[in-house]
Design a protein around this motif. Structure first.
Motif, PDB file in Angstrom:
ATOM      1  N   THR A  76     -37.926 -31.902 101.172  1.00  0.00           N
ATOM      2  CA  THR A  76     -38.031 -33.175 100.467  1.00  0.00           C
ATOM      3  C   THR A  76     -36.891 -34.063 100.944  1.00  0.00           C
ATOM      4  N   CYS A  77     -37.172 -35.343 101.163  1.00  0.00           N
ATOM      5  CA  CYS A  77     -36.179 -36.258 101.716  1.00  0.00           C
ATOM      6  C   CYS A  77     -36.006 -37.482 100.823  1.00  0.00           C
ATOM      7  N   ASP A  78     -34.766 -37.907 100.685  1.00  0.00           N
ATOM      8  CA  ASP A  78     -34.443 -39.151 100.003  1.00  0.00           C
ATOM      9  C   ASP A  78     -34.211 -40.202 101.085  1.00  0.00           C
ATOM     10  N   GLU A  79     -35.184 -41.105 101.240  1.00  0.00           N
ATOM     11  CA  GLU A  79     -35.107 -42.116 102.295  1.00  0.00           C
ATOM     12  C   GLU A  79     -34.977 -43.531 101.725  1.00  0.00           C
ATOM     13  N   ASN A  80     -34.582 -43.607 100.454  1.00  0.00           N
ATOM     14  CA  ASN A  80     -34.378 -44.913  99.831  1.00  0.00           C
ATOM     15  C   ASN A  80     -33.014 -45.439 100.267  1.00  0.00           C
ATOM     16  N   ASP A  81     -33.004 -46.203 101.377  1.00  0.00           N
ATOM     17  CA  ASP A  81     -31.741 -46.631 101.959  1.00  0.00           C
ATOM     18  C   ASP A  81     -31.248 -47.965 101.415  1.00  0.00           C
ATOM     19  N   VAL A  82     -31.958 -48.528 100.436  1.00  0.00           N
ATOM     20  CA  VAL A  82     -31.592 -49.842  99.909  1.00  0.00           C
ATOM     21  C   VAL A  82     -30.695 -49.677  98.691  1.00  0.00           C
TER      22      VAL A  82
END
Length: 564
Positions: free
Chosen positions: A183-189
Motif C-alpha cells: 500500500t502506498c501513500d502518494e498524496n504529495d500535496v
C-alpha cells in the motif's frame, strides 16, 4: 472416683489376669481373627488402587510426564543434573529466521553472524540448512535426537510433523505465508506548504530485497511494477541523484524471485541520505525526523537499509540511529545479499520541516516535536529537560549560547551583542556548530537561551531543554514566512519560548551592495517568486549588524520569558 471404661490399661489385653473393659470385650467377641485379617488386606488393596488412579491422572495432565520429545524440549533451558549435559550436543532447535545481518555481532563473519539463536544455551545448536529455502522461518520443525534404540522407538510410536507440514501453506525459501501486499501513500500535496511530499510504500508478506539489483520482490504479490526514490523530500532538482528502487511481484514457483541469503523477524526501512543531507537542517528534516516518524514505534526492532550511503553521515548520527534500530545499518549500495523480511517501508513518512502534526496515515500515533526532543535527549544522554528559573537560586545567572556563522548571514557585531547580554545578566558563550553532534548538543542543552541569525544553526534548538528560549534574528528581505515556518513555529511546537527580531534596511549588508531602487529593497517578494536560486544569490548572502539600542529590549524579553 475414676471410671475404668475409658482408662488405658497398663498391660496389653489378656495379660496377667487383668480384666478387660466391657466395650473391648464386646467388640472382639463379634469379630473373628480370620475375618479381621481379610479386611486389612482388602483395605490395603483399595488404598493402592486409589494411589495408582491418582498417579495416572497426574501423568496425563502434568508436563513432567509428557512425551520424550517434549521432555527434551523442556530440558533445553534447564540446568544439567550431572556433569553430562541433559541435552545432547547434536540436538537441533526449531528452525527460525536468522538474526538480522546488520546486528552488532562484533567481527564475526557473515556466516557466523546470525548462525546461532540468541537466548538459547550453547548445547542447543541450529539444524544445518542444506539448501536455501528448505526451512520455514519462525515455525517449529522436527526435533532430532541421538540414535539410541529407546529414543528411536519413542519417535516411531509418536510421529512428528515435518517442517513443511508444520508451516501450513508452503512458501519457497522461507518467506512468510500468504500473498505479499503493498500500500502506498502518494498524496504529495500539502495545502499551505510549498513542498510536495514523497511517495511512501508499506509492504508485507514474503519480501525479498536485493540491493545489488536495486529491487524489492513481493513474492506471490499482485502489484504493478513501481519505481521509488526513497528520499524524504520530493524535490525535482534533487530526485535524479537519489538511487531508484524497483518494486515488483514474483511468483514463488518461478526462478524470478531470488533465493534468500538472510532472514529477519523485524521489518525493514529503505531510505536515502542523498539530497541536502550535508546540512544539519536537512539532516533532521529529510532524514532523522522522518525516520523517527516512520520507525520509532518499533522500539528498535527494525533493520535500516540506506541508499546513497555516506559513511561519514552514518558515523555522525550513530547515536540517533542506534536509538532507532538495534542493528547496524546495511549499505544498500554495496551489499550483495538477498535480505528477506516479513514487512517493511520503502521511503519514509514526513511532515513539514521541524514540525509534526497528527495525521491518519503519516502520523497515526500523534507524535509531536516534544516526543522527538525527548528521543534526541535520550539518544545523546542530554541531562536537562527544563531551563533555569530566575530567582530560583541566589546569584544564578541564566546561560546564553550565540551561534556564530563563518560565511553568509554573519552577525558582524557579535561581540557587542555578547557584551550587552552579559551586562543584562547572562553568562554568554559563543560557538559555531561543528561536526561533533553529541558535543555540540551537550553545549546547547546546558544553556537557557539560544540566539542565532536565521540559518541551519537554529536547528540546534532540538537539543534545548523544554521551556528554554530561542531568539531568531531574521535577515532583511521579507523572510517572515521562512523564519516562522522553519524555526518560529517549530520552536513553539517544541514547547520553547520564542523571540524574533527583524533586521531593518540600515542593519543589512545589502545596502552596501545594491541601490535602494533594486528589487531587494523595493519588492523582495518578487525575488521570492523567482525561486530559491534567486534568493540564494541575493537575500541569503547578506550579513547583519543589529542596532544595539533597538535590539536590547529583545534580550530583555528573553529574560522575562525565563520567569514565565
Amino acid at each position: 472416683m475414676t471410671s475404668t471404661a475409658y482408662s488405658r490399661p497398663s498391660k496389653l489385653p489378656g495379660g496377667g489376669g487383668e480384666r478387660r473393659p466391657r466395650l473391648m470385650r464386646g467388640l472382639t467377641a463379634k469379630i473373628e481373627p480370620k475375618k479381621l485379617g481379610v479386611g486389612l488386606i482388602a483395605g490395603c488393596c483399595l488404598a493402592l488402587l486409589t494411589y495408582v488412579s491418582l498417579a495416572k491422572l497426574f501423568a496425563i495432565y502434568s508436563p513432567v510426564f509428557a512425551s520424550t520429545a517434549n521432555t527434551s524440549a523442556l530440558l533445553q533451558n534447564s540446568p544439567p543434573v550431572s556433569s553430562k549435559p541433559t541435552v545432547p550436543e547434536t540436538e537441533a532447535i526449531p528452525p527460525q529466521e536468522m538474526p538480522a545481518a546488520g546486528a552488532r555481532n562484533g567481527d564475526l563473519p557473515a556466516e557466523a553472524a546470525g548462525s546461532e539463536e540468541p537466548g538459547l544455551p550453547d548445547a542447543a545448536t541450529r539444524k544445518e540448512i542444506v539448501a536455501a529455502g528448505d526451512e520455514e522461518p519462525g515455525l517449529p520443525g522436527a526435533l532430532t535426537r541421538k540414535d539410541d534404540d529407546t529414543e528411536k522407538a519413542a519417535a516411531a510410536a509418536e510421529p512428528k510433523p515435518s517442517p513443511k507440514e508444520s508451516s501450513g501453506k508452503k512458501q519457497s525459501n522461507g518467506g512468510a505465508s500468504g500473498a505479499s501486499k503493498m500500500t502506498c501513500d502518494e498524496n504529495d500535496v500539502d495545502e499551505g506548504f510549498p513542498y510536495a511530499r514523497p511517495t511512501v510504500c508499506e509492504v508485507s508478506g514474503d519480501i525479498r530485497i536485493s540491493p545489488k539489483q536495486k529491487t524489492v520482490y513481493l513474492v506471490d504479490g499482485a502489484v504493478a511494477e513501481k519505481r521509488i526514490r526513497p528520499y524524504a523530500r520530493k524535490d525535482d532538482f534533487l530526485l535524479p541523484g537519489v538511487v531508484e528502487v524497483t518494486v515488483k511481484s514474483a511468483p514463488s514457483s518461478a526462478d524470478t524471485a531470488p533465493q534468500c541469503t538472510k532472514h529477519y523477524r523485524v521489518p525493514a526501512v529503505v531510505f536515502s541520505v542523498a539530497g541536502y543531507t550535508d546540512n544539519f537542517f536537512h539532516d533532521m528534516t529529510d532524514a532523522m525526523i522522518p525516520l523517527f516518524l516512520t520507525a520509532s514505534h518499533l522500539k528498535g526492532e527494525v533493520q535500516l537499509l540506506i541508499t546513497n550511503y555516506k559513511p561519514w553521515w552514518v558515523q555522525k548520527y550513530t547515536p540517533l540511529l542506534r536509538k532507532l534500530s538495534n542493528y547496524d545499518v546495511i549499505n544498500f549500495d554495496a551489499d550483495a545479499g538477498v535480505h528477506c523480511f516479513p514487512s517493511g517501508f520503502l521511503g519514509m513518512y514526513r511532515d513539514r520541516d521541524l514540525i509534526l502534526s497528527p495525521h491518519p496515515t503519516r502520523n497515526p500515533r500523534n507524535l509531536t516535536m516534544v516526543d522527538f526532543n525527548r528521543f534526541v535527549r535520550g539518544a545523546l544522554a542530554l541531562p536537562r529537560d527544563r531551563p533555569a528559573v530566575l530567582g530560583e537560586e541566589p546569584g544564578m545567572r541564566p546561560r546564553m549560547l550565540i551561534i556564530s556563522r563563518a560565511s553568509t548571514r554573519r552577525l558582524t557585531n557579535l561581540d557587542d551583542v555578547a557584551r550587552d547580554a552579559m551586562e543584562l545578566g547572562f553568562n554568554v558563550t559563543v560557538a559555531e556548530a561543528g561536526a561533533d553532534v553529541p558535543a555540540f548538543a551537550a553545549m546547547v542543552n546546558a544553556v537557557d537561551v539560544l540566539l542565532a541569525v536565521h540559518g541551519a544553526g537554529l536547528t540546534n534548538q532540538i537539543f534545548l531543554p523544554t521551556s528554554a528560549v530561542v531568539v531568531q534574528i531574521v535577515p532583511w528581505g521579507k523572510m517572515d514566512w521562512m523564519a516562522t515556518n522553519f524555526y518560529g513555529k517549530p520552536a513553539q511546537d517544541m514547547k520553547l519560548r520564542y523571540v524574533e527580531y527583524y533586521i531593518g534596511e540600515e542593519e543589512t549588508s545589502l545596502k552596501d551592495k545594491y541601490p535602494r531602487e533594486h528589487l531587494v529593497f523595493k519588492d523582495p517578494d518578487a525575488l521570492h517568486k523567482q525561486g530559491w536560486q534567486a534568493l540564494a544569490e541575493t537575500i541569503m548572502k547578506q550579513d547583519v549588524s543589529v542596532n544595539l539600542t533597538r535590539f536590547r529590549p529583545f534580550l530583555l524579553q528573553a529574560l522575562d520569558k525565563l520567569q514565565e
